[in-house]
Scaffold this motif. Structure first.
Motif, PDB file in Angstrom:
ATOM      1  N   UNK A 141      10.845  23.883  21.610  1.00 34.61           N
ATOM      2  CA  UNK A 141      10.985  25.081  22.442  1.00 34.61           C
ATOM      3  C   UNK A 141      12.394  25.625  22.232  1.00 34.61           C
ATOM      4  N   UNK A 142      12.494  26.812  21.621  1.00 28.35           N
ATOM      5  CA  UNK A 142      13.767  27.441  21.292  1.00 28.35           C
ATOM      6  C   UNK A 142      14.072  28.539  22.313  1.00 28.35           C
ATOM      7  N   UNK A 143      15.281  28.507  22.871  1.00 28.19           N
ATOM      8  CA  UNK A 143      15.708  29.521  23.837  1.00 28.19           C
ATOM      9  C   UNK A 143      17.068  30.095  23.425  1.00 28.19           C
ATOM     10  N   UNK A 144      17.134  31.412  23.410  1.00 27.37           N
ATOM     11  CA  UNK A 144      18.405  32.079  23.101  1.00 27.37           C
ATOM     12  C   UNK A 144      18.335  33.519  23.594  1.00 27.37           C
ATOM     13  N   UNK A 158      20.915  20.112   6.930  1.00 27.79           N
ATOM     14  CA  UNK A 158      20.803  19.061   7.943  1.00 27.79           C
ATOM     15  C   UNK A 158      19.359  19.000   8.433  1.00 27.79           C
ATOM     16  N   UNK A 159      18.712  17.873   8.207  1.00 22.03           N
ATOM     17  CA  UNK A 159      17.379  17.630   8.754  1.00 22.03           C
ATOM     18  C   UNK A 159      17.544  17.051  10.164  1.00 22.03           C
ATOM     19  N   UNK A 160      17.005  17.747  11.144  1.00 27.06           N
ATOM     20  CA  UNK A 160      17.005  17.258  12.522  1.00 27.06           C
ATOM     21  C   UNK A 160      15.620  16.683  12.797  1.00 27.06           C
ATOM     22  N   UNK A 161      15.568  15.421  13.194  1.00 28.95           N
ATOM     23  CA  UNK A 161      14.285  14.757  13.300  1.00 28.95           C
ATOM     24  C   UNK A 161      14.326  13.617  14.304  1.00 28.95           C
ATOM     25  N   UNK A 162      13.149  13.274  14.804  1.00 32.06           N
ATOM     26  CA  UNK A 162      12.996  12.098  15.649  1.00 32.06           C
ATOM     27  C   UNK A 162      12.313  10.953  14.880  1.00 32.06           C
ATOM     28  N   UNK A 163      12.075  11.168  13.594  1.00 35.69           N
ATOM     29  CA  UNK A 163      11.408  10.168  12.759  1.00 35.69           C
ATOM     30  C   UNK A 163      12.442   9.418  11.917  1.00 35.69           C
ATOM     31  N   UNK A 220      26.260  28.071   2.636  1.00 37.97           N
ATOM     32  CA  UNK A 220      25.672  28.197   3.973  1.00 37.97           C
ATOM     33  C   UNK A 220      25.252  26.828   4.486  1.00 37.97           C
ATOM     34  N   UNK A 221      25.021  26.793   5.801  1.00 38.25           N
ATOM     35  CA  UNK A 221      24.441  25.613   6.430  1.00 38.25           C
ATOM     36  C   UNK A 221      23.001  25.924   6.811  1.00 38.25           C
ATOM     37  N   UNK A 222      22.111  24.983   6.527  1.00 43.33           N
ATOM     38  CA  UNK A 222      20.686  25.132   6.811  1.00 43.33           C
ATOM     39  C   UNK A 222      20.258  23.999   7.750  1.00 43.33           C
ATOM     40  N   UNK A 223      19.852  24.365   8.960  1.00 43.17           N
ATOM     41  CA  UNK A 223      19.334  23.392   9.910  1.00 43.17           C
ATOM     42  C   UNK A 223      17.806  23.390   9.802  1.00 43.17           C
ATOM     43  N   UNK A 224      17.207  22.243   9.512  1.00 49.40           N
ATOM     44  CA  UNK A 224      15.752  22.135   9.383  1.00 49.40           C
ATOM     45  C   UNK A 224      15.237  21.173  10.447  1.00 49.40           C
ATOM     46  N   UNK A 225      14.443  21.691  11.370  1.00 54.85           N
ATOM     47  CA  UNK A 225      13.870  20.881  12.443  1.00 54.85           C
ATOM     48  C   UNK A 225      12.473  20.438  12.023  1.00 54.85           C
ATOM     49  N   UNK A 226      12.268  19.139  11.970  1.00 59.31           N
ATOM     50  CA  UNK A 226      11.023  18.585  11.449  1.00 59.31           C
ATOM     51  C   UNK A 226      10.051  18.234  12.579  1.00 59.31           C
ATOM     52  N   UNK A 238      12.846  13.222  21.810  1.00 62.97           N
ATOM     53  CA  UNK A 238      13.004  14.192  22.895  1.00 62.97           C
ATOM     54  C   UNK A 238      14.450  14.480  23.247  1.00 62.97           C
ATOM     55  N   UNK A 239      15.402  14.020  22.429  1.00 61.51           N
ATOM     56  CA  UNK A 239      16.802  14.406  22.638  1.00 61.51           C
ATOM     57  C   UNK A 239      16.934  15.918  22.460  1.00 61.51           C
ATOM     58  N   UNK A 240      17.487  16.639  23.427  1.00 62.80           N
ATOM     59  CA  UNK A 240      17.638  18.098  23.270  1.00 62.80           C
ATOM     60  C   UNK A 240      18.764  18.436  22.302  1.00 62.80           C
ATOM     61  N   UNK A 241      18.651  19.605  21.699  1.00 57.67           N
ATOM     62  CA  UNK A 241      19.695  20.102  20.796  1.00 57.67           C
ATOM     63  C   UNK A 241      20.302  21.369  21.382  1.00 57.67           C
ATOM     64  N   UNK A 242      21.547  21.614  21.043  1.00 56.89           N
ATOM     65  CA  UNK A 242      22.203  22.884  21.332  1.00 56.89           C
ATOM     66  C   UNK A 242      22.961  23.273  20.081  1.00 56.89           C
ATOM     67  N   UNK A 243      22.352  24.103  19.266  1.00 61.28           N
ATOM     68  CA  UNK A 243      22.871  24.412  17.933  1.00 61.28           C
ATOM     69  C   UNK A 243      22.862  25.922  17.727  1.00 61.28           C
ATOM     70  N   UNK A 244      23.997  26.472  17.287  1.00 59.47           N
ATOM     71  CA  UNK A 244      24.102  27.896  16.955  1.00 59.47           C
ATOM     72  C   UNK A 244      23.666  28.785  18.127  1.00 59.47           C
ATOM     73  N   UNK A 245      23.929  28.336  19.338  1.00 61.24           N
ATOM     74  CA  UNK A 245      23.558  29.127  20.509  1.00 61.24           C
ATOM     75  C   UNK A 245      22.111  28.976  20.930  1.00 61.24           C
ATOM     76  N   UNK A 246      21.329  28.193  20.196  1.00 63.88           N
ATOM     77  CA  UNK A 246      19.943  27.919  20.560  1.00 63.88           C
ATOM     78  C   UNK A 246      19.883  26.647  21.410  1.00 63.88           C
ATOM     79  N   UNK A 247      19.260  26.738  22.571  1.00 57.84           N
ATOM     80  CA  UNK A 247      18.957  25.552  23.372  1.00 57.84           C
ATOM     81  C   UNK A 247      17.560  25.109  22.979  1.00 57.84           C
ATOM     82  N   UNK A 248      17.432  23.873  22.496  1.00 56.87           N
ATOM     83  CA  UNK A 248      16.178  23.418  21.901  1.00 56.87           C
ATOM     84  C   UNK A 248      15.702  22.152  22.602  1.00 56.87           C
ATOM     85  N   UNK A 249      14.516  22.251  23.196  1.00 58.30           N
ATOM     86  CA  UNK A 249      13.870  21.103  23.817  1.00 58.30           C
ATOM     87  C   UNK A 249      12.639  20.720  23.000  1.00 58.30           C
TER      88      UNK A 249
END
Length: 328
Positions: free
Chosen positions: A197-200, A132-137, A101-107, A172-183
């Motif tokens: 902020x997750x929207x789906x 995959x660690x998604x981070x701004x750090x 599986x793929x695991x997306x982790x937003x920090x 503050x780069x937005x993500x669009x992953x697995x159908x989730x729009x993430x700000x």
């Protein structure tokens, strides 16, 4: 959209002590006097109907980790506190982790209570998995590797069998992953943290922990009001009372239950979920904390003339606990 809570405690894991367990047993036995407990079914019915949550259960011990359900797709996770260990254990026991599986982790940030569970996340040791660690750090990889280095930890990062990636983006780069729009939004916290902020599928959930709100939160253009705007759920760091947040623990990077009500009410958010609990609080104290928060919502709307005759937001206030599931 369903959100699963694997870790809701603030600052450090805080398991129940022996006196706390004894107190729960004592209160349960008190309530059981005169009750018909002659079968397992009657015992379970009594527990569900007669025992308050603080007696029959607990608000939990694990630090920050939540999961957004994504049936048939990659796993969507926020933070890797000690709660991620329980998530990994659940996936192993149900057999979900048997296939790659793929695991997306937003920090949100890199403080220890938000990364300390990762070395115990079993899927990280299984070849074929991708994390995959998604981070701004920029220091994210360094922090994850360092906590698995000697002499503090016996298993090095290099021993992980999964493929690990660190997706470091400009703040503050937005993500669009697995159908989730993430700000995202930058938050006031030592070392800087970020809320998401997750929207789906027409639903919106905000994850805003480790964020301090002070006097500027009352300004009309305070950015968090718009960030929370019309959300179906706001998961909010309310570790402190208003008194603690204002005086004894000012500038510690956390907020209060009062501020949670204020901001979600102004944003017309439907649900407020209190998160990142003060670890010294017992379950009884957290129960009182929830009651006081609900009471403050009534006071807030009585004093806000513009709210009279309108829906009182947030419509629901709840206290998060390990194992909680919320369907939006």
């Amino acid at each position: 959209m369903k959100i699963r809570f694997w870790g809701t405690q603030g600052s450090l894991p805080a398991p129940m002590t022996a006196p706390m367990v004894r107190e729960k047993v004592f209160r349960a036995l008190q309530a059981a006097q005169g009750q018909d407990l002659s079968s397992d079914e009657k015992i379970n019915a009594f527990m569900d109907a007669k025992l308050p949550f603080a007696v029959r259960s607990t608000y939990g011990t694990n630090t920050s980790c939540i999961q957004f359900d994504n049936p048939g797709g990659a796993y969507m996770i926020c933070d890797a506190g000690s709660g991620i260990r329980d998530l990994g254990h659940k996936l192993m026991t149900t057999g979900e982790a048997k296939e790659p599986h793929t695991y997306h982790i937003f920090m949100t940030h890199l403080h220890w209570d938000h990364i300390q569970g990762f070395p115990f996340f079993v899927p990280a040791y299984i070849p074929g998995n991708k994390i995959i660690f998604h981070t701004y750090h920029e220091q994210c990889e360094e922090a994850i590797r360092r906590q698995m280095s000697g002499p503090e930890f016996p298993v090095p990062f290099e021993a992980l069998g999964a493929h690990i990636e660190f997706d470091v983006q400009p703040p503050l780069t937005p993500y669009n992953i697995e159908g989730f729009a993430i700000d995202s939004i930058e938050q006031s916290h030592p070392g800087k943290s970020y809320g998401y902020r997750f929207q789906k599928d027409g639903k919106t959930a905000v994850f805003s922990t480790d964020s301090e709100h002070t006097h500027d939160a009352y300004e009309d253009d305070y950015p968090f009001v718009e960030f929370f705007r019309d959300a179906d759920l706001v998961i909010f760091d309310a570790q402190y009372t208003m008194a603690d947040a204002t005086f004894t623990k000012a500038n510690w990077g956390h907020s209060s239950n009062v501020m949670g009500v204020e901001l979600t009410a102004r944003a017309s958010a439907k649900r407020l979920a209190i998160f990142h609990h003060e670890p010294i609080n017992t379950d009884w104290q957290l129960d009182d904390f929830l009651r006081n928060t609900i009471m403050y919502r009534s006071i807030y709307h009585q004093e806000s003339a513009d709210q009279l005759g309108h829906a009182q937001y947030p419509e629901e206030i709840l206290l998060c606990y390990d194992g909680l599931e919320i369907q939006l």
